[in-house]
Design a protein around this motif. Structure first.
Motif, PDB file in Angstrom:
ATOM      1  N   MET A 259      45.782 -44.077  73.451  1.00  0.00           N
ATOM      2  CA  MET A 259      46.217 -42.756  73.870  1.00  0.00           C
ATOM      3  C   MET A 259      46.915 -42.060  72.702  1.00  0.00           C
ATOM      4  O   MET A 259      47.759 -42.650  72.042  1.00  0.00           O
ATOM      5  CB  MET A 259      47.187 -42.856  75.066  1.00  0.00           C
ATOM      6  CG  MET A 259      47.642 -41.490  75.589  1.00  0.00           C
ATOM      7  SD  MET A 259      48.858 -41.646  76.923  1.00  0.00           S
ATOM      8  CE  MET A 259      47.846 -42.371  78.187  1.00  0.00           C
ATOM      9  N   GLY A 260      46.537 -40.787  72.458  1.00  0.00           N
ATOM     10  CA  GLY A 260      47.137 -40.045  71.364  1.00  0.00           C
ATOM     11  C   GLY A 260      48.567 -39.653  71.670  1.00  0.00           C
ATOM     12  O   GLY A 260      49.001 -39.618  72.821  1.00  0.00           O
ATOM     13  N   LYS A 261      49.271 -39.329  70.629  1.00  0.00           N
ATOM     14  CA  LYS A 261      50.662 -38.940  70.771  1.00  0.00           C
ATOM     15  C   LYS A 261      50.744 -37.560  71.413  1.00  0.00           C
ATOM     16  O   LYS A 261      50.015 -36.642  71.049  1.00  0.00           O
ATOM     17  CB  LYS A 261      51.340 -38.924  69.390  1.00  0.00           C
ATOM     18  CG  LYS A 261      52.836 -38.679  69.466  1.00  0.00           C
ATOM     19  CD  LYS A 261      53.458 -38.766  68.095  1.00  0.00           C
ATOM     20  CE  LYS A 261      54.961 -38.542  68.175  1.00  0.00           C
ATOM     21  NZ  LYS A 261      55.591 -38.595  66.830  1.00  0.00           N
ATOM     22  N   ILE A 262      51.662 -37.409  72.374  1.00  0.00           N
ATOM     23  CA  ILE A 262      51.811 -36.137  73.075  1.00  0.00           C
ATOM     24  C   ILE A 262      52.505 -35.125  72.165  1.00  0.00           C
ATOM     25  O   ILE A 262      53.521 -35.425  71.538  1.00  0.00           O
ATOM     26  CB  ILE A 262      52.642 -36.326  74.373  1.00  0.00           C
ATOM     27  CG1 ILE A 262      51.931 -37.299  75.319  1.00  0.00           C
ATOM     28  CG2 ILE A 262      52.861 -34.990  75.057  1.00  0.00           C
ATOM     29  CD1 ILE A 262      52.731 -37.629  76.560  1.00  0.00           C
ATOM     30  N   GLU A 263      51.942 -33.922  72.111  1.00  0.00           N
ATOM     31  CA  GLU A 263      52.583 -32.839  71.370  1.00  0.00           C
ATOM     32  C   GLU A 263      53.355 -31.975  72.359  1.00  0.00           C
ATOM     33  O   GLU A 263      52.766 -31.272  73.178  1.00  0.00           O
ATOM     34  CB  GLU A 263      51.532 -32.008  70.630  1.00  0.00           C
ATOM     35  CG  GLU A 263      50.838 -32.752  69.511  1.00  0.00           C
ATOM     36  CD  GLU A 263      49.905 -31.840  68.716  1.00  0.00           C
ATOM     37  OE1 GLU A 263      50.025 -30.602  68.864  1.00  0.00           O
ATOM     38  OE2 GLU A 263      49.070 -32.365  67.979  1.00  0.00           O
ATOM     39  N   PHE A 264      54.667 -32.040  72.286  1.00  0.00           N
ATOM     40  CA  PHE A 264      55.499 -31.303  73.227  1.00  0.00           C
ATOM     41  C   PHE A 264      55.687 -29.861  72.768  1.00  0.00           C
ATOM     42  O   PHE A 264      55.725 -29.572  71.573  1.00  0.00           O
ATOM     43  CB  PHE A 264      56.867 -31.977  73.374  1.00  0.00           C
ATOM     44  CG  PHE A 264      56.812 -33.334  74.031  1.00  0.00           C
ATOM     45  CD1 PHE A 264      56.597 -33.443  75.392  1.00  0.00           C
ATOM     46  CD2 PHE A 264      56.955 -34.495  73.285  1.00  0.00           C
ATOM     47  CE1 PHE A 264      56.542 -34.687  76.004  1.00  0.00           C
ATOM     48  CE2 PHE A 264      56.894 -35.743  73.881  1.00  0.00           C
ATOM     49  CZ  PHE A 264      56.691 -35.835  75.253  1.00  0.00           C
ATOM     50  N   THR A 265      55.835 -28.972  73.747  1.00  0.00           N
ATOM     51  CA  THR A 265      56.107 -27.571  73.432  1.00  0.00           C
ATOM     52  C   THR A 265      57.567 -27.428  72.997  1.00  0.00           C
ATOM     53  O   THR A 265      58.379 -28.359  73.134  1.00  0.00           O
ATOM     54  CB  THR A 265      55.866 -26.675  74.657  1.00  0.00           C
ATOM     55  OG1 THR A 265      56.818 -27.020  75.679  1.00  0.00           O
ATOM     56  CG2 THR A 265      54.458 -26.862  75.194  1.00  0.00           C
ATOM     57  N   LYS A 266      57.903 -26.256  72.509  1.00  0.00           N
ATOM     58  CA  LYS A 266      59.265 -25.976  72.050  1.00  0.00           C
ATOM     59  C   LYS A 266      60.267 -26.193  73.175  1.00  0.00           C
ATOM     60  O   LYS A 266      61.330 -26.796  72.986  1.00  0.00           O
ATOM     61  CB  LYS A 266      59.343 -24.532  71.541  1.00  0.00           C
ATOM     62  CG  LYS A 266      60.724 -24.103  71.091  1.00  0.00           C
ATOM     63  CD  LYS A 266      60.710 -22.634  70.664  1.00  0.00           C
ATOM     64  CE  LYS A 266      62.116 -22.161  70.315  1.00  0.00           C
ATOM     65  NZ  LYS A 266      62.109 -20.711  69.946  1.00  0.00           N
ATOM     66  N   GLU A 267      59.922 -25.688  74.375  1.00  0.00           N
ATOM     67  CA  GLU A 267      60.830 -25.831  75.517  1.00  0.00           C
ATOM     68  C   GLU A 267      60.945 -27.287  75.960  1.00  0.00           C
ATOM     69  O   GLU A 267      62.034 -27.751  76.336  1.00  0.00           O
ATOM     70  CB  GLU A 267      60.327 -24.976  76.697  1.00  0.00           C
ATOM     71  CG  GLU A 267      60.382 -23.480  76.474  1.00  0.00           C
ATOM     72  CD  GLU A 267      59.232 -22.964  75.623  1.00  0.00           C
ATOM     73  OE1 GLU A 267      59.291 -21.804  75.195  1.00  0.00           O
ATOM     74  OE2 GLU A 267      58.275 -23.740  75.387  1.00  0.00           O
ATOM     75  N   GLN A 268      59.826 -28.010  75.931  1.00  0.00           N
ATOM     76  CA  GLN A 268      59.868 -29.424  76.302  1.00  0.00           C
ATOM     77  C   GLN A 268      60.734 -30.222  75.330  1.00  0.00           C
ATOM     78  O   GLN A 268      61.500 -31.094  75.744  1.00  0.00           O
ATOM     79  CB  GLN A 268      58.449 -29.993  76.334  1.00  0.00           C
ATOM     80  CG  GLN A 268      57.618 -29.507  77.512  1.00  0.00           C
ATOM     81  CD  GLN A 268      56.191 -30.011  77.453  1.00  0.00           C
ATOM     82  OE1 GLN A 268      55.619 -30.178  76.363  1.00  0.00           O
ATOM     83  NE2 GLN A 268      55.583 -30.245  78.600  1.00  0.00           N
ATOM     84  N   LYS A 269      60.601 -29.922  74.041  1.00  0.00           N
ATOM     85  CA  LYS A 269      61.429 -30.609  73.035  1.00  0.00           C
ATOM     86  C   LYS A 269      62.907 -30.353  73.294  1.00  0.00           C
ATOM     87  O   LYS A 269      63.744 -31.251  73.160  1.00  0.00           O
ATOM     88  CB  LYS A 269      61.052 -30.131  71.633  1.00  0.00           C
ATOM     89  CG  LYS A 269      59.724 -30.673  71.127  1.00  0.00           C
ATOM     90  CD  LYS A 269      59.429 -30.149  69.722  1.00  0.00           C
ATOM     91  CE  LYS A 269      58.094 -30.677  69.214  1.00  0.00           C
ATOM     92  NZ  LYS A 269      57.772 -30.119  67.875  1.00  0.00           N
ATOM     93  N   LYS A 270      63.228 -29.114  73.666  1.00  0.00           N
ATOM     94  CA  LYS A 270      64.630 -28.787  73.935  1.00  0.00           C
ATOM     95  C   LYS A 270      65.144 -29.593  75.127  1.00  0.00           C
ATOM     96  O   LYS A 270      66.274 -30.093  75.109  1.00  0.00           O
ATOM     97  CB  LYS A 270      64.777 -27.295  74.207  1.00  0.00           C
ATOM     98  CG  LYS A 270      66.219 -26.846  74.385  1.00  0.00           C
ATOM     99  CD  LYS A 270      66.325 -25.332  74.547  1.00  0.00           C
ATOM    100  CE  LYS A 270      67.787 -24.930  74.696  1.00  0.00           C
ATOM    101  NZ  LYS A 270      67.941 -23.469  74.871  1.00  0.00           N
ATOM    102  N   ALA A 271      64.314 -29.708  76.167  1.00  0.00           N
ATOM    103  CA  ALA A 271      64.707 -30.489  77.342  1.00  0.00           C
ATOM    104  C   ALA A 271      64.891 -31.956  76.994  1.00  0.00           C
ATOM    105  O   ALA A 271      65.755 -32.642  77.549  1.00  0.00           O
ATOM    106  CB  ALA A 271      63.662 -30.335  78.445  1.00  0.00           C
ATOM    107  N   ILE A 272      64.100 -32.470  76.061  1.00  0.00           N
ATOM    108  CA  ILE A 272      64.161 -33.880  75.670  1.00  0.00           C
ATOM    109  C   ILE A 272      65.344 -34.161  74.762  1.00  0.00           C
ATOM    110  O   ILE A 272      66.014 -35.194  74.893  1.00  0.00           O
ATOM    111  CB  ILE A 272      62.847 -34.287  74.966  1.00  0.00           C
ATOM    112  CG1 ILE A 272      61.688 -34.283  75.969  1.00  0.00           C
ATOM    113  CG2 ILE A 272      62.964 -35.670  74.327  1.00  0.00           C
ATOM    114  CD1 ILE A 272      60.322 -34.384  75.327  1.00  0.00           C
ATOM    115  N   GLU A 273      65.660 -33.240  73.875  1.00  0.00           N
ATOM    116  CA  GLU A 273      66.606 -33.526  72.791  1.00  0.00           C
ATOM    117  C   GLU A 273      68.026 -33.028  73.026  1.00  0.00           C
ATOM    118  O   GLU A 273      68.959 -33.505  72.371  1.00  0.00           O
ATOM    119  CB  GLU A 273      66.071 -32.912  71.490  1.00  0.00           C
ATOM    120  CG  GLU A 273      64.749 -33.536  71.040  1.00  0.00           C
ATOM    121  CD  GLU A 273      64.092 -32.780  69.905  1.00  0.00           C
ATOM    122  OE1 GLU A 273      64.676 -31.745  69.465  1.00  0.00           O
ATOM    123  OE2 GLU A 273      63.006 -33.200  69.448  1.00  0.00           O
ATOM    124  N   THR A 274      68.241 -32.079  73.930  1.00  0.00           N
ATOM    125  CA  THR A 274      69.595 -31.541  74.152  1.00  0.00           C
ATOM    126  C   THR A 274      70.507 -32.616  74.718  1.00  0.00           C
ATOM    127  O   THR A 274      70.141 -33.340  75.636  1.00  0.00           O
ATOM    128  CB  THR A 274      69.538 -30.330  75.105  1.00  0.00           C
ATOM    129  OG1 THR A 274      68.669 -29.347  74.571  1.00  0.00           O
ATOM    130  CG2 THR A 274      70.920 -29.731  75.290  1.00  0.00           C
TER     131      THR A 274
END
Length: 638
Positions: free
Chosen positions: A1-16
């Protein structure tokens, strides 16, 4: 399975980090993937890793909890493949099976098992099933009503005569049960019952101009008038687009002006006073009562549409006026004063019911789901909050899935064990469908409006609008319909650019889309034909048309092929009416296969076997035991 490319908003939800975070996750926006990724990154953080058992994840169902546990375990195993000798990851693989990933009731049950002494319950308790509690409640209800009739209290007799109908007390019983159920949706049920009585007392004796119930009523009437005004505004646009309806424009403008005047009234009493004085202008006349001349005769169909739409607005407003017609403040006070003893008596009966029901459960060493939540709150509030402090120290982060379906009790639990900056809530208020279970989607909206979407805010809100599940044609249609009908006044949310779904599945862009479209079919209801039958007939005709006209483009076929019946799926809200659809489709020579397991678990053979399994698990369950004793297993008779 390839690595998921998260959107800008998804990254913010993951990293905040170090904030309370509310994620408004639209359908198909990948919220589960984000939850799992955020947890994994927290667990595998190189600078500050957290053990998985120091994270609390609360889901809406047990199935969702197990699915979440499995996804996290799979993610940990994938990380271990990259770093096989990582002892921290080895530890997480072992801890995942005891990690706090469960429904909120499962979490409360765990709290009570570890702190039964502080909760004051028998350590040998079990959670009763719905059938058992239903019978117990019926017994308790019968007892308290019999005792009330024996006492013959005048206030009780008045309440009984006011509420009960016919020759039985079912209406009174239902009222007591409804009030009990509603009170249990509050962290302090007894306190809420007392507030109900106090509200009636203050209404009957004090200044009621600032009464919160009247303010609420005022706002509800305003919302309805705003809906009527919006319909009239769309109607005037229709008139302006027509070449024959010019004479009707001043009339509808007068209507809109009248509605705007009503909306300017800032108090309930001013609004109802003004409502009782309104007068409509005759269609074709202006606000001064002067007939508007027009040389072009109105189109018959267009004229009928204007007349019918305006009549709907008038009827809607008349209904509001009829509900408040003849309102007099002093008479209303007198009415409330007369009603207050009934309210107090009803609340007393509810308290008596809850006390007796609690005693019966204690005798049987059982708890119900409401008990789990309220007793957990009792544990956290006891001992000067010492146990709540332990849980605050234990959990580095708290995750709440489907937050739009939380209630006040669950909110209180979260507040007691959170650090005020470590709660991650995810949900979608547009998918809130459990109001009948007394969920409070307004809590979601309060936070959505309060939280800020910037780096400096203490609490943050993140909108996930990209949809990775559907084609653009579907999303465009959803946005069109929801944008037309979902407004803050009638749905507590404005379906604007912040809410609209954005196409995210790039793979679909390469597929042919000439024939891809969505349709909204509106049916004029025929009262002589059932709703389901009528829908099935329309669907059958549409399938026939598609079979004649439509081509299907498979991924490897640019020329297209004829549509097959097997290309068509009919999705129903429930399988209850599937038999009707099957009959009507077959009548139209359309082959159909119904995937329907309705009635499987209600079948006698299956039900008895399930009862048998229940008593193997717990032989103290009376109802399953009685069913098995009377079945072919034991062949006992009355």
């Amino acid at each position: 399975m390839g690595k998921i490319e998260f959107t800008k908003e998804q990254k913010k939800a993951i990293e905040t980090r170090d904030k309370n975070i509310l994620v408004s996750a639209a359908a198909g926006s990948g919220k589960t993937a984000i939850l799992v990724e955020r947890i994994i990154r927290r667990v595998t953080d190189k600078k500050d890793p957290v053990d998985i058992d120091r994270i609390l994840v609360m889901t809406f169902t047990r199935a969702a909890a197990e699915q979440m546990r499995e996804k996290i375990l799979n993610a940990i195993e994938d990380k271990r493949k990259e770093d096989p000798f990582n002892t921290h990851l080895q530890k997480q693989e072992a801890l995942i099976y005891t990690a706090h990933i469960s429904t909120i009731h499962g979490f409360c049950l765990d709290v009570l098992k570890n702190h039964f002494n502080e909760s004051g319950i028998d350590p040998d308790f079990r959670v009763a099933d719905e059938g058992e509690t239903k019978l117990l409640k019926a017994d308790v209800m019968e007892e308290i009503l019999e005792e009330a009739y024996e006492k013959g209290d005048e206030n009780f007799i008045t309440l009984s005569e006011s509420v009960a109908s016919g020759k039985n007390d079912k209406a009174l019983e239902d009222t007591i049960m409804d009030v009990t159920k509603y009170s249990m949706s509050y962290p302090e049920p007894e306190e809420w019952l007392e507030k109900c009585v106090n509200t009636y007392e203050s209404f009957a004796t004090g200044d009621i101009s600032n009464n919160k119930n009247l303010k609420w009523l005022h706002e509800e009437i305003r919302k309805k008038i705003e809906d009527i005004k919006r319909i009239s505004e769309s109607l005037i646009e229709f008139i302006r687009d027509s070449a024959t309806l010019e004479s009707y424009e001043p009339t509808i403008e007068a209507d809109i002006s009248m509605y705007a005047g009503l909306l300017e009234k800032t108090s309930y009493f001013d609004l109802i006073t003004e409502l009782q004085k309104i007068k409509y202008v005759t269609l074709g006349y202006d606000k001064n009562g002067k007939k508007v001349k027009c040389e072009i005769k109105p189109d018959k169909d267009e004229k009928t549409y204007v007349q019918e739409t305006r009549k709907k607005c008038k009827d809607f407003l008349d209904k509001i006026i009829n509900n408040i017609n003849g309102y007099d403040e002093e008479k209303e006070k007198e009415h409330v004063k007369h009603t207050e003893p009934n309210v107090r008596t009803l609340c007393d009966l509810v308290r008596a019911f809850m006390d007796r029901y609690r005693e019966k459960k204690e005798e049987a060493h059982i708890l119900d789901y409401n008990d789990l939540e309220h007793l957990a709150i009792k544990v956290f509030k006891g001992n000067d909050g010492a146990i709540a402090a332990e849980y605050r120290d234990l959990f580095e982060e708290i995750y709440v899935d489907e937050y739009q379906d939380s209630n006040l009790v669950q909110e209180e639990l979260i507040n007691l064990i959170s650090r005020k900056n470590n709660v991650f809530m995810v949900g979608d208020v547009k998918q809130s469908i459990y109001g009948f279970r007394l969920t409070r989607p307004e809590m979601f909206m309060e936070k959505y409006e309060k939280y800020q979407n910037d780096e400096s805010s203490a609490d943050t809100v993140i909108d996930l609008k990209h949809n990775f599940r559907s084609r653009p044609e579907v999303l465009d249609s959803v946005n069109e319909v929801f944008g037309s009908v979902m407004h803050k006044e009638n749905a507590d949310i404005e379906y604007d650019d912040k809410q609209k779904l954005i196409f995210g599945m790039k793979a679909y862009e390469e597929l042919p889309s000439d024939n891809d479209r969505t349709e909204l079919i509106l049916i004029n209801r025929d009262e002589e034909i059932g709703k389901t039958e009528l829908e099935a007939e329309v669907i059958a005709e549409r399938i026939k048309t598609l079979m004649r006209e439509m081509k299907v483009f498979d991924s490897d076929d640019k020329n297209g092929r004829a549509l097959r019946y097997s290309d068509i799926a009919l999705l129903l809200r429930s399988t209850r009416g599937s038999g009707i659809y099957k009959r009507i489709l077959e009548k139209n020579a359309i082959p159909v296969h119904v995937m329907n397991d309705e009635g499987y678990f209600e079948a006698k053979e299956v039900a008895i076997l399930l009862d048998y399994l229940k008593i193997i698990d717990n032989p103290l369950q009376d109802i399953p035991l009685a069913a098995v004793l009377k079945s072919w297993f034991c062949k006992m008779r009355d």
